[in-house]
Design a protein around this motif. Structure first.
Motif, PDB file in Angstrom:
ATOM      1  N   UNK A 576       0.847  -1.188   0.000  1.00 51.46           N
ATOM      2  CA  UNK A 576       0.000   0.000   0.000  1.00 51.46           C
ATOM      3  C   UNK A 576       0.882   1.238   0.000  1.00 51.46           C
ATOM      4  N   UNK A 577       0.296   2.377  -0.334  1.00 53.36           N
ATOM      5  CA  UNK A 577       1.058   3.615  -0.382  1.00 53.36           C
ATOM      6  C   UNK A 577       1.395   4.095   1.025  1.00 53.36           C
ATOM      7  N   UNK A 578       2.524   4.777   1.149  1.00 50.35           N
ATOM      8  CA  UNK A 578       2.938   5.303   2.450  1.00 50.35           C
ATOM      9  C   UNK A 578       2.151   6.561   2.782  1.00 50.35           C
ATOM     10  N   UNK A 579       2.086   6.955   4.063  1.00 52.52           N
ATOM     11  CA  UNK A 579       1.394   8.212   4.420  1.00 52.52           C
ATOM     12  C   UNK A 579       1.956   9.416   3.688  1.00 52.52           C
ATOM     13  N   UNK A 580       3.249   9.472   3.474  1.00 47.43           N
ATOM     14  CA  UNK A 580       3.836  10.578   2.733  1.00 47.43           C
ATOM     15  C   UNK A 580       3.338  10.600   1.297  1.00 47.43           C
ATOM     16  N   UNK A 581       3.260   9.417   0.670  1.00 47.30           N
ATOM     17  CA  UNK A 581       2.769   9.346  -0.701  1.00 47.30           C
ATOM     18  C   UNK A 581       1.319   9.815  -0.790  1.00 47.30           C
ATOM     19  N   UNK A 582       0.515   9.469   0.207  1.00 46.36           N
ATOM     20  CA  UNK A 582      -0.888   9.905   0.204  1.00 46.36           C
ATOM     21  C   UNK A 582      -0.974  11.423   0.323  1.00 46.36           C
ATOM     22  N   UNK A 583      -0.084  12.023   1.115  1.00 42.75           N
ATOM     23  CA  UNK A 583      -0.094  13.481   1.252  1.00 42.75           C
ATOM     24  C   UNK A 583       0.268  14.152  -0.067  1.00 42.75           C
ATOM     25  N   UNK A 584       1.208  13.580  -0.800  1.00 43.59           N
ATOM     26  CA  UNK A 584       1.574  14.136  -2.100  1.00 43.59           C
ATOM     27  C   UNK A 584       0.489  13.877  -3.139  1.00 43.59           C
ATOM     28  N   UNK A 585      -0.205  12.739  -3.019  1.00 46.83           N
ATOM     29  CA  UNK A 585      -1.296  12.444  -3.953  1.00 46.83           C
ATOM     30  C   UNK A 585      -2.444  13.422  -3.782  1.00 46.83           C
ATOM     31  N   UNK A 586      -2.608  13.963  -2.588  1.00 45.59           N
ATOM     32  CA  UNK A 586      -3.660  14.958  -2.375  1.00 45.59           C
ATOM     33  C   UNK A 586      -3.346  16.248  -3.142  1.00 45.59           C
ATOM     34  N   UNK A 587      -2.084  16.488  -3.406  1.00 40.80           N
ATOM     35  CA  UNK A 587      -1.692  17.666  -4.187  1.00 40.80           C
ATOM     36  C   UNK A 587      -1.777  17.363  -5.677  1.00 40.80           C
ATOM     37  N   UNK A 588      -1.243  16.203  -6.091  1.00 43.55           N
ATOM     38  CA  UNK A 588      -1.256  15.784  -7.500  1.00 43.55           C
ATOM     39  C   UNK A 588      -1.430  14.277  -7.528  1.00 43.55           C
ATOM     40  N   UNK A 589      -2.619  13.786  -7.946  1.00 46.38           N
ATOM     41  CA  UNK A 589      -2.859  12.334  -7.937  1.00 46.38           C
ATOM     42  C   UNK A 589      -1.848  11.560  -8.777  1.00 46.38           C
ATOM     43  N   UNK A 590      -1.225  12.215  -9.771  1.00 41.07           N
ATOM     44  CA  UNK A 590      -0.306  11.513 -10.668  1.00 41.07           C
ATOM     45  C   UNK A 590       1.140  11.961 -10.437  1.00 41.07           C
ATOM     46  N   UNK A 591       1.469  12.303  -9.195  1.00 39.00           N
ATOM     47  CA  UNK A 591       2.838  12.739  -8.904  1.00 39.00           C
ATOM     48  C   UNK A 591       3.835  11.585  -9.065  1.00 39.00           C
ATOM     49  N   UNK A 592       3.384  10.352  -8.914  1.00 44.34           N
ATOM     50  CA  UNK A 592       4.246   9.169  -9.062  1.00 44.34           C
ATOM     51  C   UNK A 592       3.525   8.139  -9.920  1.00 44.34           C
ATOM     52  N   UNK A 593       3.401   8.388 -11.231  1.00 45.55           N
ATOM     53  CA  UNK A 593       2.591   7.516 -12.088  1.00 45.55           C
ATOM     54  C   UNK A 593       3.236   6.152 -12.277  1.00 45.55           C
ATOM     55  N   UNK A 594       2.443   5.136 -12.617  1.00 43.91           N
ATOM     56  CA  UNK A 594       3.013   3.798 -12.876  1.00 43.91           C
ATOM     57  C   UNK A 594       3.698   3.705 -14.223  1.00 43.91           C
ATOM     58  N   UNK A 595       3.664   4.781 -15.013  1.00 53.01           N
ATOM     59  CA  UNK A 595       4.390   4.832 -16.268  1.00 53.01           C
ATOM     60  C   UNK A 595       5.511   5.871 -16.129  1.00 53.01           C
ATOM     61  N   UNK A 596       6.149   6.217 -17.220  1.00 53.08           N
ATOM     62  CA  UNK A 596       7.295   7.120 -17.137  1.00 53.08           C
ATOM     63  C   UNK A 596       6.857   8.557 -16.891  1.00 53.08           C
ATOM     64  N   UNK A 597       7.744   9.319 -16.229  1.00 54.94           N
ATOM     65  CA  UNK A 597       7.465  10.732 -15.999  1.00 54.94           C
ATOM     66  C   UNK A 597       7.416  11.512 -17.311  1.00 54.94           C
ATOM     67  N   UNK A 598       8.215  11.074 -18.300  1.00 63.06           N
ATOM     68  CA  UNK A 598       8.201  11.769 -19.584  1.00 63.06           C
ATOM     69  C   UNK A 598       6.816  11.727 -20.215  1.00 63.06           C
TER      70      UNK A 598
END
Length: 632
Positions: A576-598
């Motif tokens: 599952x996602x970490x609490x820090x990741x959830x806090x960043x997802x609240x700002x941008x849901x796709x801040x860490x996408x499962x595909x490439x950043x490019x």
């Protein structure tokens, strides 16, 4: 009379294919040149006399003739030879590996044609067992066969076929050696044939094993007794010992090569290797104690582990690393049996040539020309140029964990080191030269980890200790957080990483007392989260923040990259996602996408473009106006 009615000259063609008075059958695995040579010998002619005349191709066919060469014929020439020798082409094709390997063209495009080749472009060949050849042909004329490792031994007559090695424009002279008194050679041959019958990758494994054993052979360890004995046993009384040692090297090391092949192809070996390494990449062979002990056992050399444990380069270590990688990816499994060019042994002919050159007078050996203006560096010169910069960098910083973008004295040292780290086929002497500057210049973990370790090491030396039980006081926030993370994940680290940490006081007992800097860590995260929110408000996304982006004095891009890496590790362990990741997802849901950043950055730019376009509608096939600059 019109020119078209005059008889026109016809191109020269091969003579009509007529049967000769002698029928000559080929030998299995024979070179085409050898077969034609034996055919000419039956008519008491040389091959350079009979074949050009028979094919009407001129004597230039055998220009620069050498006995270690091969002749390739086109279809018309093959048909002529088949008819003359009274042997069907099908039978010749089955017996002669190079019979239809190439289709050389005649100068005018028609008729019989041939091409003579020699040297490295021709597979290894040599005289077959003379006694076997005499028994099959009823003649004393020798036959040349393509030689593979398992066909070099004649178990019936106990002979080893050395092959032909040309030195200074002439054959080395000796083609076969007597194996009488060496029963281990025949035992190894039987084991080799069994491996070829029952093991799919035995051929590739033998090539790797041969390179490994030759790397041992080159060491000339004082404990080694078996190889010198075989050299003496096979050498003629008048032979130069140094010359003979090189000439007979493949025969001398054959039993050990077969033994190592059996180890490499055994699935139990790979499973034991994974267990020994804990699925971590081994940095030296000392991290593979089971493999090293097994090699000592099968080669009957109890002293071998002490000699090879510190090996940090070469074909055996690369194979062991590929075994670990093969457990997690099909691509790595395909590379398991790849032997890199830097690890391929030098041909025996080159070794003999170097030995002969070394024995000549100094004035007989030409000096190497100096590099002129505008000429490119050779690979060896380029390496020593980079090594000089690496030596200066290590003297200044105490390590070689330079960032990839690091330029030192105008030289792209970071990129140079990165390229060499990625090359598993580095020559062992190059690896040793860099290890003399920094033993961990090419760690089996990330260079970023090694860089943080050196920062911690320097801090411990300057401040007198890290004091993990007090939350690493006096360290920077980033270093303190990194040190605590190493303590919490201590059991998952590479054994060598654990030893490095213990060198700076983070032993197993010490890490159990480690305390986090919770207040400072939480404060830092909240500050970083505020910077991330401000950046997202200004740009609409967090994925646009490349690693060089700074927001309100914080290296936001690098911090986000670190959070993505930590989130992937957290999800792998906890699902599952970490609490820090959830806090960043609240700002941008796709801040860490499962595909490439490019891809995500391109998508966000396209979406912004569509939203900002007010004078056109996006339809299939309609022109798309140029996108605005990201900084516009």
């Amino acid at each position: 009379m019109h020119n078209s009615l005059l008889p026109q000259p016809q191109p020269l063609r091969a003579a009509a294919a007529r049967p000769g008075p002698v029928r000559l059958a080929p030998l299995q695995g024979e070179t085409t040149l050898s077969y034609l040579d034996r055919l000419a010998d039956r008519y008491r002619l040389g091959v350079r006399d009979l074949i050009p005349a028979l094919l009407q191709v001129g004597r230039s066919l055998f220009k620069d003739f050498r006995t270690d060469g091969e002749v390739y014929l086109n279809a018309e020439a093959r048909a002529c030879i088949s008819a003359f020798s009274r042997v069907p082409e099908e039978a010749l094709g089955k017996a002669l590996p190079a019979w239809a390997a190439q289709e050389p063209a005649s100068p005018d495009g028609t008729g019989a044609a041939g091409r003579f080749r020699f040297g490295s472009v021709v597979p290894a060949a040599g005289e077959g067992c003379r006694l076997c050849t005499a028994a099959r042909t009823a003649r004393a004329k020798p036959a040349r066969l393509y030689l593979k490792p398992h066909t070099r031994i004649c178990p019936r007559h106990q002979r080893w076929m050395l092959g032909t090695h040309w030195v200074d424009g002439a054959p080395a002279g000796t083609e076969q050696i007597d194996l009488t008194g060496l029963p281990e050679m025949l035992t190894a041959h039987r084991q080799h044939l069994k491996l070829l019958r029952h093991t799919p990758k035995a051929t590739e494994a033998f090539e790797i094993a041969h390179a490994v054993v030759l790397s041992w052979w080159a060491q000339q360890w004082p404990e080694e007794k078996q190889w010198p004995h075989r050299v003496r046993q096979t050498a003629p009384p008048e032979a130069d010992p140094g010359w003979w040692r090189l000439l007979a090297r493949d025969a001398v090391i054959y039993p050990e090569t077969v033994a190592l092949t059996s180890v490499l192809t055994d699935e139990r070996t790979r499973q034991r290797l994974l267990a020994d390494t804990g699925r971590h990449l081994p940095h030296t062979l000392a991290h593979t104690p089971g493999l090293v002990a097994q090699l000592a056992s099968v080669t009957r050399r109890p002293w071998l582990p002490e000699q090879i444990a510190s090996t940090s380069a070469g074909p055996l270590l690369v194979w062991a690393q590929h075994c670990v990688r093969a457990d997690v990816g099909a691509a790595a499994a395909d590379r398991l049996w790849t032997l890199h060019m830097a690890h391929r042994p030098r041909p025996i002919a080159r070794e003999l040539q170097a030995y002969r050159d070394a024995g000549r007078k100094p004035e007989a050996v030409g000096s190497s020309p100096s590099r002129g203006r505008g000429l490119r560096l050779t690979p060896e010169q380029a390496f020593h140029t980079g090594l000089a910069h690496a030596r200066a960098y290590a003297a200044l910083h105490g390590h070689l964990a330079a960032p990839i973008g690091e330029r030192f004295n105008g030289f792209a040292l970071g990129r140079w080191l990165s390229n060499h780290r990625k090359s598993p086929g580095m020559p062992p002497e190059h690896v040793a030269a860099l290890e003399a500057l920094d033993p961990w210049w090419r760690p089996p973990w990330t260079v970023m980890w090694q860089r943080s370790y050196y920062e911690a090491r320097d801090h411990a030396r300057a401040r007198g200790g890290l004091r993990p039980e007090h939350g690493f006081p006096a360290t920077s926030f980033g270093l303190g957080e990194w040190l605590y993370n190493q303590c919490t994940a201590y059991g998952d680290l590479h054994p060598a990483q654990q030893r490095l940490l213990s060198d700076i006081g983070l032993t197993l007992e010490a890490v159990r007392t480690a305390r986090p800097r919770r207040k400072h860590m939480a404060t830092h995260f909240q500050r970083a989260l505020s910077c991330a929110r401000a950046y997202a408000d200004a740009h609409g996304t967090l994925t646009a923040a490349t690693t060089d982006i700074v927001q309100d004095g914080l290296k936001l891009g690098q911090w986000l990259a670190n959070q993505r890496s930590k989130d992937r590790t957290y999800q792998a362990r906890h699902g599952t996602a970490s609490p820090r990741a959830l806090a960043l997802s609240a700002i941008d849901p796709w801040w860490n996408p499962p595909w490439t950043l490019e891809w995500q950055r391109a998508w966000h730019q396209a979406r912004t473009h569509v939203r900002d376009a007010t004078s056109w509608t996006l339809r299939p096939g309609s022109p798309v106006p140029a996108a605005p600059s990201p900084r516009g």
